[in-house]
Scaffold this motif. Structure first.
Motif, PDB file in Angstrom:
ATOM      1  N   ASN A   1     -35.646  34.562  26.982  1.00 38.39           N
ATOM      2  CA  ASN A   1     -37.360  34.741  26.996  1.00 38.39           C
ATOM      3  C   ASN A   1     -37.538  34.256  25.491  1.00 38.39           C
ATOM      4  O   ASN A   1     -36.686  33.797  25.014  1.00 38.39           O
ATOM      5  N   PRO A   2     -38.709  33.903  25.160  1.00 34.99           N
ATOM      6  CA  PRO A   2     -39.250  33.335  23.995  1.00 34.99           C
ATOM      7  C   PRO A   2     -38.671  34.184  22.656  1.00 34.99           C
ATOM      8  O   PRO A   2     -38.431  33.354  21.523  1.00 34.99           O
ATOM      9  N   TRP A   3     -38.102  35.470  22.957  1.00 36.67           N
ATOM     10  CA  TRP A   3     -37.681  35.789  21.584  1.00 36.67           C
ATOM     11  C   TRP A   3     -36.155  35.838  21.485  1.00 36.67           C
ATOM     12  O   TRP A   3     -35.493  36.200  20.635  1.00 36.67           O
ATOM     13  N   TYR A   4     -35.318  35.008  22.605  1.00 38.91           N
ATOM     14  CA  TYR A   4     -33.907  34.798  22.284  1.00 38.91           C
ATOM     15  C   TYR A   4     -33.841  33.398  22.572  1.00 38.91           C
ATOM     16  O   TYR A   4     -34.346  32.771  23.506  1.00 38.91           O
ATOM     17  N   LYS A   5     -33.001  33.045  21.584  1.00 39.20           N
ATOM     18  CA  LYS A   5     -32.968  31.354  21.360  1.00 39.20           C
ATOM     19  C   LYS A   5     -31.555  31.009  21.524  1.00 39.20           C
ATOM     20  O   LYS A   5     -30.584  31.476  21.290  1.00 39.20           O
ATOM     21  N   ARG A   6     -31.366  29.688  22.195  1.00 40.29           N
ATOM     22  CA  ARG A   6     -30.189  28.937  22.222  1.00 40.29           C
ATOM     23  C   ARG A   6     -30.114  28.013  21.134  1.00 40.29           C
ATOM     24  O   ARG A   6     -31.148  27.520  20.938  1.00 40.29           O
ATOM     25  N   ILE A   7     -28.911  27.839  20.364  1.00 36.40           N
ATOM     26  CA  ILE A   7     -28.855  27.039  19.176  1.00 36.40           C
ATOM     27  C   ILE A   7     -27.875  25.887  19.410  1.00 36.40           C
ATOM     28  O   ILE A   7     -26.775  25.998  19.818  1.00 36.40           O
ATOM     29  N   GLU A   8     -28.670  24.810  19.288  1.00 35.56           N
ATOM     30  CA  GLU A   8     -27.849  23.500  19.559  1.00 35.56           C
ATOM     31  C   GLU A   8     -28.047  22.833  18.136  1.00 35.56           C
ATOM     32  O   GLU A   8     -28.680  22.753  17.332  1.00 35.56           O
ATOM     33  N   ILE A   9     -26.540  22.370  17.985  1.00 31.97           N
ATOM     34  CA  ILE A   9     -26.291  21.776  16.645  1.00 31.97           C
ATOM     35  C   ILE A   9     -26.275  20.188  16.833  1.00 31.97           C
ATOM     36  O   ILE A   9     -25.627  19.643  17.557  1.00 31.97           O
ATOM     37  N   LYS A  10     -27.271  19.469  15.951  1.00 34.15           N
ATOM     38  CA  LYS A  10     -27.410  18.139  16.491  1.00 34.15           C
ATOM     39  C   LYS A  10     -26.345  17.182  15.790  1.00 34.15           C
ATOM     40  O   LYS A  10     -25.968  16.295  16.413  1.00 34.15           O
ATOM     41  N   ASP A  11     -25.553  17.430  14.585  1.00 34.29           N
ATOM     42  CA  ASP A  11     -24.595  16.963  14.101  1.00 34.29           C
ATOM     43  C   ASP A  11     -23.362  16.853  14.792  1.00 34.29           C
ATOM     44  O   ASP A  11     -22.948  18.111  14.947  1.00 34.29           O
ATOM     45  N   GLU A  12     -22.660  15.848  15.208  1.00 35.10           N
ATOM     46  CA  GLU A  12     -21.454  16.031  16.017  1.00 35.10           C
ATOM     47  C   GLU A  12     -20.406  16.463  15.100  1.00 35.10           C
ATOM     48  O   GLU A  12     -19.289  17.111  15.615  1.00 35.10           O
ATOM     49  N   ASN A  13     -20.589  16.167  13.861  1.00 38.80           N
ATOM     50  CA  ASN A  13     -19.478  16.514  12.805  1.00 38.80           C
ATOM     51  C   ASN A  13     -19.822  17.820  12.251  1.00 38.80           C
ATOM     52  O   ASN A  13     -19.117  18.022  11.016  1.00 38.80           O
ATOM     53  N   HIS A  14     -20.622  18.678  12.443  1.00 38.94           N
ATOM     54  CA  HIS A  14     -21.121  19.652  11.800  1.00 38.94           C
ATOM     55  C   HIS A  14     -19.944  20.771  11.722  1.00 38.94           C
ATOM     56  O   HIS A  14     -19.090  20.850  12.734  1.00 38.94           O
ATOM     57  N   CYS A  15     -20.089  21.573  10.659  1.00 37.86           N
ATOM     58  CA  CYS A  15     -18.703  22.472  10.672  1.00 37.86           C
ATOM     59  C   CYS A  15     -18.740  23.703  11.586  1.00 37.86           C
ATOM     60  O   CYS A  15     -17.774  24.127  11.910  1.00 37.86           O
ATOM     61  N   PHE A  16     -19.860  24.042  12.263  1.00 37.37           N
ATOM     62  CA  PHE A  16     -19.934  24.834  13.094  1.00 37.37           C
ATOM     63  C   PHE A  16     -19.791  24.521  14.798  1.00 37.37           C
ATOM     64  O   PHE A  16     -19.910  25.348  15.495  1.00 37.37           O
TER      65      PHE A  16
ATOM     66  N   ARG B   1     -17.092  23.931  15.927  1.00 38.30           N
ATOM     67  CA  ARG B   1     -15.967  24.783  16.236  1.00 38.30           C
ATOM     68  C   ARG B   1     -16.266  25.898  17.126  1.00 38.30           C
ATOM     69  O   ARG B   1     -15.382  26.394  18.047  1.00 38.30           O
ATOM     70  N   TYR B   2     -17.375  26.362  17.135  1.00 37.08           N
ATOM     71  CA  TYR B   2     -17.984  27.523  17.769  1.00 37.08           C
ATOM     72  C   TYR B   2     -18.941  26.854  19.058  1.00 37.08           C
ATOM     73  O   TYR B   2     -19.607  27.975  19.573  1.00 37.08           O
ATOM     74  N   CYS B   3     -19.031  25.908  19.176  1.00 35.92           N
ATOM     75  CA  CYS B   3     -19.807  25.084  20.540  1.00 35.92           C
ATOM     76  C   CYS B   3     -19.106  25.397  21.865  1.00 35.92           C
ATOM     77  O   CYS B   3     -17.929  25.773  21.963  1.00 35.92           O
ATOM     78  N   CYS B   4     -19.883  25.250  22.801  1.00 37.08           N
ATOM     79  CA  CYS B   4     -19.387  25.487  24.231  1.00 37.08           C
ATOM     80  C   CYS B   4     -18.259  24.274  24.484  1.00 37.08           C
ATOM     81  O   CYS B   4     -17.280  24.895  25.219  1.00 37.08           O
ATOM     82  N   ARG B   5     -18.577  23.159  24.197  1.00 43.46           N
ATOM     83  CA  ARG B   5     -17.390  22.165  24.533  1.00 43.46           C
ATOM     84  C   ARG B   5     -16.298  22.380  23.806  1.00 43.46           C
ATOM     85  O   ARG B   5     -15.051  22.015  24.672  1.00 43.46           O
ATOM     86  N   VAL B   6     -15.990  23.281  22.743  1.00 43.56           N
ATOM     87  CA  VAL B   6     -14.552  23.597  22.354  1.00 43.56           C
ATOM     88  C   VAL B   6     -14.259  24.772  23.079  1.00 43.56           C
ATOM     89  O   VAL B   6     -12.946  24.695  23.171  1.00 43.56           O
ATOM     90  N   ARG B   7     -14.955  25.794  23.165  1.00 44.08           N
ATOM     91  CA  ARG B   7     -14.662  27.044  23.580  1.00 44.08           C
ATOM     92  C   ARG B   7     -14.270  26.850  25.365  1.00 44.08           C
ATOM     93  O   ARG B   7     -13.345  27.573  25.796  1.00 44.08           O
ATOM     94  N   TYR B   8     -15.021  26.185  26.124  1.00 44.21           N
ATOM     95  CA  TYR B   8     -15.001  26.168  27.429  1.00 44.21           C
ATOM     96  C   TYR B   8     -15.120  24.784  28.048  1.00 44.21           C
ATOM     97  O   TYR B   8     -16.247  24.030  27.774  1.00 44.21           O
ATOM     98  N   GLU B   9     -14.058  24.125  28.664  1.00 45.26           N
ATOM     99  CA  GLU B   9     -14.015  22.756  28.910  1.00 45.26           C
ATOM    100  C   GLU B   9     -15.001  22.162  30.053  1.00 45.26           C
ATOM    101  O   GLU B   9     -15.586  21.415  30.201  1.00 45.26           O
ATOM    102  N   ASN B  10     -15.281  23.485  30.928  1.00 45.40           N
ATOM    103  CA  ASN B  10     -16.248  23.095  32.279  1.00 45.40           C
ATOM    104  C   ASN B  10     -17.588  23.494  31.923  1.00 45.40           C
ATOM    105  O   ASN B  10     -18.532  23.586  32.732  1.00 45.40           O
ATOM    106  N   THR B  11     -18.136  23.366  30.577  1.00 43.13           N
ATOM    107  CA  THR B  11     -19.580  23.647  30.383  1.00 43.13           C
ATOM    108  C   THR B  11     -20.362  22.487  30.742  1.00 43.13           C
ATOM    109  O   THR B  11     -19.779  21.266  30.585  1.00 43.13           O
ATOM    110  N   ALA B  12     -21.634  22.631  30.954  1.00 36.45           N
ATOM    111  CA  ALA B  12     -22.572  21.583  31.647  1.00 36.45           C
ATOM    112  C   ALA B  12     -22.823  20.917  30.207  1.00 36.45           C
ATOM    113  O   ALA B  12     -22.564  21.065  29.112  1.00 36.45           O
ATOM    114  N   TYR B  13     -22.811  19.468  30.559  1.00 44.50           N
ATOM    115  CA  TYR B  13     -22.961  18.434  29.632  1.00 44.50           C
ATOM    116  C   TYR B  13     -24.151  18.847  28.548  1.00 44.50           C
ATOM    117  O   TYR B  13     -24.024  18.687  27.437  1.00 44.50           O
ATOM    118  N   ASN B  14     -24.911  19.270  28.994  1.00 46.85           N
ATOM    119  CA  ASN B  14     -26.345  19.579  28.186  1.00 46.85           C
ATOM    120  C   ASN B  14     -26.344  20.658  27.254  1.00 46.85           C
ATOM    121  O   ASN B  14     -26.952  20.747  26.258  1.00 46.85           O
TER     122      ASN B  14
END
Length: 692
Positions: free
Chosen positions: A327-342, A344-357
């Motif tokens: 809902n509007p009070w819960y947010k999903r956080i997208e990191i714009k910079d592909e080389n960002h230090c965080f 390592r905690y993104c979906c593509r690193v933790r789970y290979e089958n994550t949707a591309y978006n």
């Protein structure tokens, strides 16, 4: 009808006082106070006979003769309207008017008093359709746009003059009806002013016979007299609450020691965070924000807990983009910079089958939290930090939970032991206290305007939001979104801190009293529907800063009872709005309960659902028992108060035990029961006889 006049020797004033009035245990008296030798004579007086029992406190009517005013004879009718019966009692004043004309043979009548004649008690959609309001025979001299309340949180024209009679109207100085803002006149703070009264006096001027200067025979002050009378009836309750406040609701350390401990802790915390940053550079902290009861000024007992919000520099800026989650009070956080230090905690690193978006969205917070506290633990094992303060030594201790633990060893004035003393038993033990520090990782919200536009955000607090900001807390929601990214919720801790700090001492006292009676110290991961200190804080925020504001007198029992009523209603409806997110449930959109696991139960067993409802009913009953005790019409003995206190302590320990079992994942005696708000219907509540 013959009045009794009270004359104090040496006083400049005389007074006439009604008998004690009121249908409940709370009685009040009307008093008319006037200058001696002012040309005023009390002709007669009586209390209105109320055969239909319309009034909580019947009007007190006084007929006056005056030699110095243009109008030589008139009637004053004092009235204090019961808030929840405001429309009915104001409507019935027409009947009182007819009775006055019959008994006192005059049409020149002024009704005056606290009529609760606006806001929620008397909405205009009802008030503007009653005869005494619509008839051109009656004149309302205090207009609707006048705020007669002292509290900054309310804007209501509760106190009124309602005048009848053309002669009386012509005898009033034009535009003289107003409030007397005594706080501005005497340069009082709002806190001091509220200790005098929560209502302003209202006044009017009458024309004199021989002089052009107006004469002011009556200034109507509604609350001070009422308050002093009520206090005598609530003396035992007040005595118990005062005793409870003194013995249970203070911080035990002295002010100088408190300042030294806080300063020492902050020094150690900065060193620990610096060490974490050296281990993992992406955990650099840009700000450390105080939060929690100590900084709100509502801490009770020992100084054994501090709370801070630490802002992650790497995630607070233009490198992130927020998207709506559950809902509007819960947010999903997208990191714009592909080389960002965080990354390592993104979906593509933790789970290979994550949707591309969602490849560059932060996934569950557990990995971030785990790495942070791993660095803290590693530092703990390599170095033992301590700092000396004048009163003793603060030492950082090893701790397996996700919080910092310190010990404060107090100096006792006893010489340190030598090798000769090591086999002796010390007669006086060294004083030692454990201090826990919660650190909540967070991100500064990058777009406050979008928060202010959310439907549930109260628009009155936009300026406060812009001043203090809000944060995204590194704490996941309680819904499993796999393989989609986790939601992180918006925290208004900085705003809540500001409002709680600005509570007047009266409301802080009431909060501390209920906190000592009803809430225990139980910190655990996850959520559970219960009466926590945060739930109690939310109830007080609505009580003081909500749309109605606190309209009661400064009596502790009044405010405490209103807060308990609100809590009871929330438990009955299984919903408590968040103060800064009114369309969100404080207990979450998935309600979680501790459920006893008997053999043969499955997670959807109807008996498990029944147990969930019994848990809610338990809280309803707890709140109800405390409310009944504090507002008892048959005032209890002091022994009864101590019994109530013992019951509350027993209740808190029982709840602590249940929650401890509930959060122990290896224990199978108490398990987690869950229901969504949509699954909880009123018929089910009635089926299990839930009552507030």
């Amino acid at each position: 009808m013959t009045p009794t006049i009270y004359r104090a020797p040496g006083s400049k004033y005389d007074k006439i006082v009604s008998k004690r009035l009121g249908d409940s245990a709370s009685k009040e008296q009307y008093i008319f106070l006037y200058r001696r030798h002012s040309g005023i004579t009390i002709v007669s007086s009586y209390v209105y006979h109320d055969p239909q029992n319309v009034f909580e406190r019947e009007p007190y009517i006084v007929k006056i003769q005056s030699t110095k005013t243009v109008l030589s004879e008139f009637v004053l009718a004092g009235i204090h309207v019961k808030p929840l019966q405001a429309i009915q009692e104001i409507t019935a004043l027409e009947t009182v008017h007819s009775d006055i004309v019959s008994k006192m043979k005059t049409e020149e009548i002024l009704f005056l008093g606290d009529m609760n004649a606006e806001c929620s008690y008397a909405p205009k959609k009802y008030l503007n359709y009653i005869p005494i309001r619509t008839s051109n025979k009656y004149h309302w001299l205090i207009s609707d746009n006048i705020d007669t309340t002292v509290s900054k949180g309310t804007d209501c024209a509760y106190d009124r003059f309602i005048l009848h009679g053309d002669k009386f109207l012509n005898a009033i100085v034009k535009d003289s009806s107003k409030i007397f803002e005594f706080d501005k006149e005497y340069r009082l703070t709002n806190t001091v002013a509220l200790s005098v009264s929560d209502h302003y006096p209202i006044e009017l001027e009458m024309k004199t016979v021989t002089s052009s200067a107006p004469y002011i025979p009556f200034t109507m002050f509604t609350t001070v007299c009422f308050g002093s009378v009520i206090c005598s009836y609530y003396s035992k309750q007040c005595g118990f609450l005062r005793n409870l406040f003194r013995n249970q609701c203070q911080i035990e350390q002295k002010e100088v020691e408190i300042v030294a401990i806080e300063s020492g802790l902050q020094e150690l915390i900065h060193k620990i965070l610096f060490a974490v940053e050296k281990e993992y550079s992406w955990f650099k902290i840009s700000r450390i924000l105080p939060s929690g009861s100590f900084y709100e000024g509502t801490k009770i007992g020992n100084l054994d807990e501090f709370d801070y919000m630490i802002v992650l520099q790497a995630l607070s800026g233009d490198d992130i983009e927020l998207h709506d989650g559950c809902n509007p009070w819960y947010k999903r956080i997208e990191i714009k910079d592909e080389n960002h230090c965080f990354n390592r905690y993104c979906c593509r690193v933790r789970y290979e089958n994550t949707a591309y978006n969602y490849r560059y969205h932060l996934h569950t917070s557990k990995y971030i939290v785990s790495d942070f506290w791993h660095a803290v633990t590693k530092f703990q094992k390599s170095a033992k930090l301590s700092v000396e303060i004048p009163q003793g030594i603060l030492t950082h201790e090893e701790n397996e939970s996700d919080k910092l633990l310190f010990t404060f060893t107090k100096r006792t004035g006893i010489p340190e032991s030598t090798s000769q003393d090591k086999d002796r038993c010390l007669l006086v033990p060294i004083l030692r206290m454990d201090i826990g520090v919660d650190l909540m990782m967070s991100i500064e919200h990058p777009c406050l305007e979008s928060v202010a536009k959310c439907e549930g955000f109260p628009s009155d607090y936009k300026e406060l939001l812009m001043k203090h900001g809000c944060h995204i807390v590194i704490k996941s929601c309680h819904i499993q979104h796999f393989p989609e990214p986790t939601c992180y919720f918006i925290s208004f801790a900085a705003l809540e801190l500001e409002l709680m700090k600005n509570l007047d001492e009266h409301h802080k006292k009431c909060y501390k009293i209920l906190k000592s009676l009803l809430t225990g110290e139980m910190n655990f991961k996850g959520k559970c529907m219960n009466l926590s200190s945060y739930v109690l804080k939310t109830a007080f925020l609505f009580h003081v800063y909500g749309s109605k504001g606190c309209t009661y007198s400064r009596l502790d029992t009044k405010c405490i009872n209103e807060v308990l009523d609100y809590l009871s209603s929330c438990f009955y409806n299984i919903r408590m709005p968040c103060f800064f997110a009114r369309d969100m449930n404080t207990w979450g959109h998935i309600l979680e309960f501790p459920v006893h696991s008997w053999t043969g139960w499955d997670c959807y067993d109807s008996r498990r659902i029944a147990f969930c409802f019994l848990w809610v009913k338990l809280w309803c009953k707890i709140v109800h028992v405390v409310k009944i005790a504090i507002s008892a019409e048959n005032i209890p003995k002091m022994d009864d108060w101590y019994t109530l206190h013992d019951k509350c302590e027993y209740m808190k320990r029982t709840i602590y035990y249940l929650l401890e079992k509930y959060t122990d994942w290896d224990n199978k005696d108490v398990q987690r029961g869950e229901m969504t708000n949509e699954e909880i219907k009123v018929p089910l509540i009635e089926q299990y006889e839930l009552s507030g």
